[in-house]
Design a protein around this motif. Sequence first.
Motif, PDB file in Angstrom:
ATOM      1  N   ASN A  78       0.844  -1.189   0.000  1.00  0.00           N
ATOM      2  CA  ASN A  78       0.000   0.000   0.000  1.00  0.00           C
ATOM      3  C   ASN A  78       0.881   1.242   0.000  1.00  0.00           C
ATOM      4  O   ASN A  78       0.896   2.004   0.965  1.00  0.00           O
ATOM      5  N   VAL A 137       0.644   4.015  -1.529  1.00  0.00           N
ATOM      6  CA  VAL A 137      -0.062   5.299  -1.579  1.00  0.00           C
ATOM      7  C   VAL A 137      -0.423   5.785  -0.175  1.00  0.00           C
ATOM      8  O   VAL A 137      -0.168   6.918   0.192  1.00  0.00           O
ATOM      9  N   HIS A 138      -1.045   4.896   0.623  1.00  0.00           N
ATOM     10  CA  HIS A 138      -1.489   5.330   1.952  1.00  0.00           C
ATOM     11  C   HIS A 138      -0.651   4.770   3.098  1.00  0.00           C
ATOM     12  O   HIS A 138      -0.652   5.322   4.193  1.00  0.00           O
ATOM     13  N   ALA A 157      -6.265  -2.466  -1.000  1.00  0.00           N
ATOM     14  CA  ALA A 157      -6.317  -1.599   0.178  1.00  0.00           C
ATOM     15  C   ALA A 157      -7.652  -0.855   0.249  1.00  0.00           C
ATOM     16  O   ALA A 157      -8.382  -0.801  -0.741  1.00  0.00           O
TER      17      ALA A 157
END
Lengths: 228, 222
Positions: free
Chosen positions: A47, A49-50, A64
């Motif tokens: 994940n 991105v986050h 996610a």
Amino acid sequence: MGEVKLIGTHQSFPCARIEWGLKIKGVEYEYLKEDLSNKSDLLIESNPVHKKVPVLIHKGNPIAESLVILEYIDETWKDNNAHSLLPQNPYERALARFWAKFIDEKCVISVWGACVAQEGEEKEKAVEGAIETLSHLEKQIKGKKFFGGEKIGYLDIVAGWLSYWLSVLEELGEIELVNAERFPCLHEWGKNFINTSPIKDCIPPREDVLAYFSFGINYVRSMAPNKA
Amino acid sequence: MEEVVLLGFWTSPYVMRVKIALLEKGIEFQYKEERDVFEDKNKSELLLESNPIYKKVPVLIHNGKPICESLIILEYIDEVWKQEQQLFSADPYYRAKARFWIDFFDKKTTTCGKKLWANKGEDQDAAKREFVECLKLLENELGEKPYFGGDHFALLDIALIPITCRFYTYEKLCKFSVEEECPKFMEWVRRCNMRESVSKTLPDPFKVFDFVLEVKKRFQIQ
């Protein structure tokens, strides 16, 4: 080991949502416990991105965001004996998705805001706001055992934090939002939900949730501008 | 007899998503333009009844039943009007990826979108950097594919293309160029604009810029 892995922490209710979904569908999975103060390479790769939990890894593919994962679980494991999490009818599916988004965007935020706010007019307003958002859920559950009808469904799973995590937030925030007097239907639903298998099998100890939220609330309060 | 009504406003990228999807599917619909989306007192009775929680467009009303929230409407359209070429992939993993990226993009545009045109100085610069970073992540996700959906113009393409009519506004107010920062993304934009559903739906970027200036004046935003 198995094809299904879940990266998460037990105290986090978005992670609990995924366990509930997998268990209802009878899917075997490996739980990879994450230390959020020292994130694993696997979490960061899965994940990027986050960098948040939960992340479901199925056949090496990471997914996610808890609502996205729940839909994935419902679409992937649909041929076994487990019931559908989402309704079959497209209009009812749209309604379930609408209320799920409402819960995550309005309820979670307003309840959190009411807990974090410190005493005074600001807190009173925040509590009023939280009660208003929850009143919409009271209307939705009225006359039903679960949001999904007779069986637990997608919206019950998304709202599930109200049946357990909420009381911890209420304690820390020194407020009361859902009780039998104000929201009888939601209160009843919460008791039914938390006492049903497999939901009750994935509940973390209360002191862990207390510690988890305490940390968050204190952090947010410490960032607030001083009111000298 | 199917009755499909779409409540919208011409500058809303969320409304554009739904229009494009309806056009792609060849679904006949009646479009009703709201007079104003900024103040509740100016909103139509139909909108306030159909979306009492958020009071926002788009709302799709199908045979009298309202559906709100653009992504939810797109999924509904795809589920009700099934065709050989669906908007959403049949593969759950690709569906999950599309949902993830739309969620990511919508959260980003909510946090930094308004700052791009309503703020100044460091706030605006920070929003610009965040927005460009978001486009670069999407550009990376697109890779060498013609569309986010692969060979076919699909749900994620439909969800992302509308915001591009605001690029001229953002570039003018924040002084940057999307073409310079994300050339591959702009190639995809031009490819999408060759589709009738997109070219018929997206408004003139100069008109959008004029509208933003009017809004700034109306709400006394410098």
